[in-house]
Design a protein around this motif. Structure first.
Motif, short mmCIF file in Angstrom:
data_model
loop_
_atom_site.label_atom_id
_atom_site.label_comp_id
_atom_site.label_asym_id
_atom_site.label_seq_id
_atom_site.Cartn_x
_atom_site.Cartn_y
_atom_site.Cartn_z
N GLY A 191 1.90 15.98 -1.59
CA GLY A 191 1.59 14.84 -0.75
C GLY A 191 2.80 13.91 -0.73
N VAL A 192 2.56 12.63 -0.96
CA VAL A 192 3.66 11.66 -0.98
C VAL A 192 4.26 11.64 -2.38
CG1 VAL A 192 4.35 9.29 -0.51
CG2 VAL A 192 2.44 10.30 0.75
N ILE A 193 5.43 12.21 -2.52
CA ILE A 193 6.11 12.34 -3.80
C ILE A 193 7.38 11.49 -3.77
CG2 ILE A 193 7.04 13.94 -5.51
CD1 ILE A 193 4.09 14.46 -4.85
N THR A 194 7.68 10.81 -4.85
CA THR A 194 8.87 9.97 -4.93
C THR A 194 10.12 10.84 -5.00
OG1 THR A 194 7.61 8.25 -6.09
CG2 THR A 194 10.01 8.10 -6.17
N THR A 195 10.76 11.02 -3.86
CA THR A 195 11.94 11.88 -3.76
C THR A 195 12.91 11.31 -2.73
OG1 THR A 195 10.96 13.19 -1.98
CG2 THR A 195 10.57 13.97 -4.24
N PRO A 196 14.15 11.83 -2.70
CA PRO A 196 15.09 11.42 -1.65
C PRO A 196 14.58 11.71 -0.24
CG PRO A 196 16.27 12.49 -3.45
CD PRO A 196 14.79 12.67 -3.73
N PHE A 197 13.64 12.66 -0.11
CA PHE A 197 13.05 12.99 1.19
C PHE A 197 12.43 11.73 1.80
CE2 PHE A 197 9.45 14.03 3.86
CZ PHE A 197 9.83 15.15 4.58
N ASP A 199 12.88 8.63 0.76
CA ASP A 199 13.90 7.58 0.86
C ASP A 199 14.60 7.67 2.21
OD1 ASP A 199 13.27 6.81 -1.70
OD2 ASP A 199 14.94 7.89 -2.63
N ARG A 200 14.76 8.89 2.70
CA ARG A 200 15.48 9.11 3.95
C ARG A 200 14.59 8.99 5.18
NH1 ARG A 200 18.49 14.81 5.70
NH2 ARG A 200 19.16 14.13 7.77
N PHE A 201 13.37 9.52 5.10
CA PHE A 201 12.57 9.68 6.32
C PHE A 201 11.37 8.74 6.45
CE2 PHE A 201 14.37 14.05 5.78
CZ PHE A 201 15.14 14.06 6.93
N THR A 202 11.01 8.01 5.38
CA THR A 202 9.80 7.20 5.41
C THR A 202 10.12 5.75 5.11
OG1 THR A 202 8.60 9.14 4.59
CG2 THR A 202 7.43 7.04 4.56
N SER A 203 9.63 4.85 5.93
CA SER A 203 9.90 3.42 5.74
C SER A 203 9.13 2.87 4.55
CB SER A 203 9.50 2.64 7.00
OG SER A 203 8.08 2.65 7.15
N GLU A 204 9.61 1.77 4.02
CA GLU A 204 8.94 1.13 2.89
C GLU A 204 7.53 0.70 3.27
OE1 GLU A 204 9.64 0.69 -0.36
OE2 GLU A 204 11.30 2.06 0.03
N GLU A 205 7.38 0.22 4.51
CA GLU A 205 6.07 -0.20 4.99
C GLU A 205 5.09 0.98 4.98
OE1 GLU A 205 3.97 -2.26 8.93
OE2 GLU A 205 6.06 -1.58 9.01
N ALA A 206 5.55 2.12 5.47
CA ALA A 206 4.69 3.31 5.50
C ALA A 206 4.33 3.77 4.10
CB ALA A 206 5.39 4.43 6.27
N ARG A 207 5.28 3.65 3.18
CA ARG A 207 5.02 4.09 1.81
C ARG A 207 3.99 3.18 1.13
NH1 ARG A 207 10.83 6.21 -0.52
NH2 ARG A 207 9.55 6.89 -2.28
N LEU A 208 4.03 1.91 1.44
CA LEU A 208 3.01 1.00 0.91
C LEU A 208 1.64 1.32 1.47
CD1 LEU A 208 4.93 -2.42 0.98
CD2 LEU A 208 4.17 -1.16 -1.05
N GLN A 209 1.60 1.68 2.74
CA GLN A 209 0.33 2.05 3.37
C GLN A 209 -0.23 3.33 2.77
OE1 GLN A 209 1.33 2.23 7.55
NE2 GLN A 209 1.16 0.02 7.84
N PHE A 210 0.65 4.26 2.43
CA PHE A 210 0.21 5.49 1.79
C PHE A 210 -0.53 5.20 0.49
CE2 PHE A 210 3.67 8.07 4.03
CZ PHE A 210 2.77 8.72 4.85
N LYS A 211 0.01 4.27 -0.27
CA LYS A 211 -0.60 3.96 -1.57
C LYS A 211 -2.02 3.44 -1.41
CE LYS A 211 3.77 3.04 -3.94
NZ LYS A 211 4.61 2.05 -4.67
N ASN A 212 -2.29 2.80 -0.29
CA ASN A 212 -3.63 2.26 -0.05
C ASN A 212 -4.66 3.34 0.25
OD1 ASN A 212 -2.78 -0.41 -0.40
ND2 ASN A 212 -2.20 -0.61 1.76
N VAL A 213 -4.20 4.52 0.67
CA VAL A 213 -5.14 5.60 0.99
C VAL A 213 -5.11 6.74 -0.03
CG1 VAL A 213 -5.06 5.08 3.45
CG2 VAL A 213 -3.47 6.77 2.52
N ARG A 218 -0.81 5.58 -6.06
CA ARG A 218 0.62 5.68 -6.34
C ARG A 218 1.18 6.95 -5.72
NH1 ARG A 218 1.75 9.65 -10.03
NH2 ARG A 218 0.10 10.31 -11.46
N GLU A 219 2.51 6.98 -5.59
CA GLU A 219 3.18 8.21 -5.19
C GLU A 219 3.20 9.18 -6.37
OE1 GLU A 219 7.06 7.35 -3.69
OE2 GLU A 219 6.32 6.24 -1.95
N GLY A 220 3.30 10.44 -6.07
CA GLY A 220 3.41 11.43 -7.14
C GLY A 220 4.83 11.54 -7.65
N ASN A 221 4.98 12.16 -8.81
CA ASN A 221 6.29 12.42 -9.39
C ASN A 221 6.66 13.88 -9.15
OD1 ASN A 221 6.56 9.80 -10.58
ND2 ASN A 221 5.11 10.44 -12.15
N PRO A 222 7.94 14.18 -8.92
CA PRO A 222 8.35 15.57 -8.75
C PRO A 222 7.88 16.48 -9.88
CG PRO A 222 10.15 14.13 -8.14
CD PRO A 222 9.08 13.25 -8.74
#
Length: 254
Positions: A191-197, A199-213, A218-222
């Motif tokens: 799913g949403v994993i904390t990676t350079p992927f 960092d490059r393709f997803t905005s901070e706003e979108a990442r915060l929204q992901f955490k809400n659902v 939280r984001e996953g770890n590799p």
């Protein structure tokens, strides 16, 4: 305490210089595997992964190869066999969104690039691993798909999601082809994993929204994806064939 040993097994991890691929390479090496660390352009990162494995008493070498180039893939397998041994474990991790672009504005060249990076690489690396695994009458192939394969991905990611859906389907079909040869094929879908992927393709706003659902909030770890891969290539998963483990913190449940 359960201990997983991959002692003396040769594992190839594609796209292993950073992110999930790096975590998988380190995890397999920790379990005793000799790891072929594949990269296309991230040479320095891949060499750091190899250095970390060797410093911790493991065995690894880096291999530059564009996994969408058939001749390069063939040559890589020959080099791995010569230097580490026959590949017994393949983790098809290489892939990328490449570029966010809506279908109306997408060029045929960009479409082809996304398909090649995410689908052709899996096809080629699997194709050339199979003879080695058949000779050993044993093998494990794990394909890295994505949560996008099931939910269609975000804006501008239709082709990425589609290509990952193809990887999920390829996993099931290939599993049927190879199970009679002692080769087990499965997949993981991060799913949403904390990676350079991201960092490059997803905005901070979108990442915060992901955490809400995400139920785990939280984001996953590799390393959490790597744990699932380790399970699939170990003797703990001998009755799993064509399965796809969703590693997404509960964001998408069956």
């Amino acid at each position: 305490m359960i201990s997983i040993s991959l002692e003396n097994k040769v594992a190839l991890v594609t796209g292993a210089g950073t992110g999930i691929g790096k975590a998988i390479a380190l995890k397999l090496a920790e379990a005793g595997a000799k790891v072929a660390v594949n990269y296309n352009s991230s040479r320095i990162d891949a060499e750091k992964v190899v250095s970390t494995i060797v410093e911790n008493g493991g065995s690894a070498k880096s291999y530059q190869c564009d996994a969408t180039n058939e001749e390069a893939v063939k040559d890589m397998y020959l080099k791995i066999e010569e230097e580490l041994g026959s590949v017994e474990i393949l983790v098809n991790n290489a892939g990328s969104l490449v570029e966010r672009c809506v279908i109306e504005e997408m060029s045929s060249d960009l479409w082809q690039t996304i398909v090649d990076v995410n689908q052709k690489s899996v096809f080629l690396c699997s194709k050339y691993a199979i003879p080695y695994m058949k000779a050993n009458k044993n093998g494990r192939i794990v394909n890295v798909s994505s949560i996008a394969a099931r939910n269609g991905g975000g804006l501008g990611a239709v082709m990425y999601a589609s290509s990952k859906a193809a990887v999920s389907s390829f996993t099931k079909g290939l599993a049927k082809e190879l199970v009679g040869h002692g080769i087990l094929v499965n997949a993981v879908s991060p799913g949403v994993i904390t990676t350079p992927f991201h960092d490059r393709f997803t905005s901070e706003e979108a990442r915060l929204q992901f955490k809400n659902v995400i139920p785990l909030s939280r984001e996953g770890n590799p390393s959490e994806v790597a744990d699932a891969v380790l399970y699939l290539v170990s003797d703990l998963s001998t009755y799993l064939v064509g399965e796809n483990i969703e590693v997404n913190g509960g964001q998408l449940m069956d």
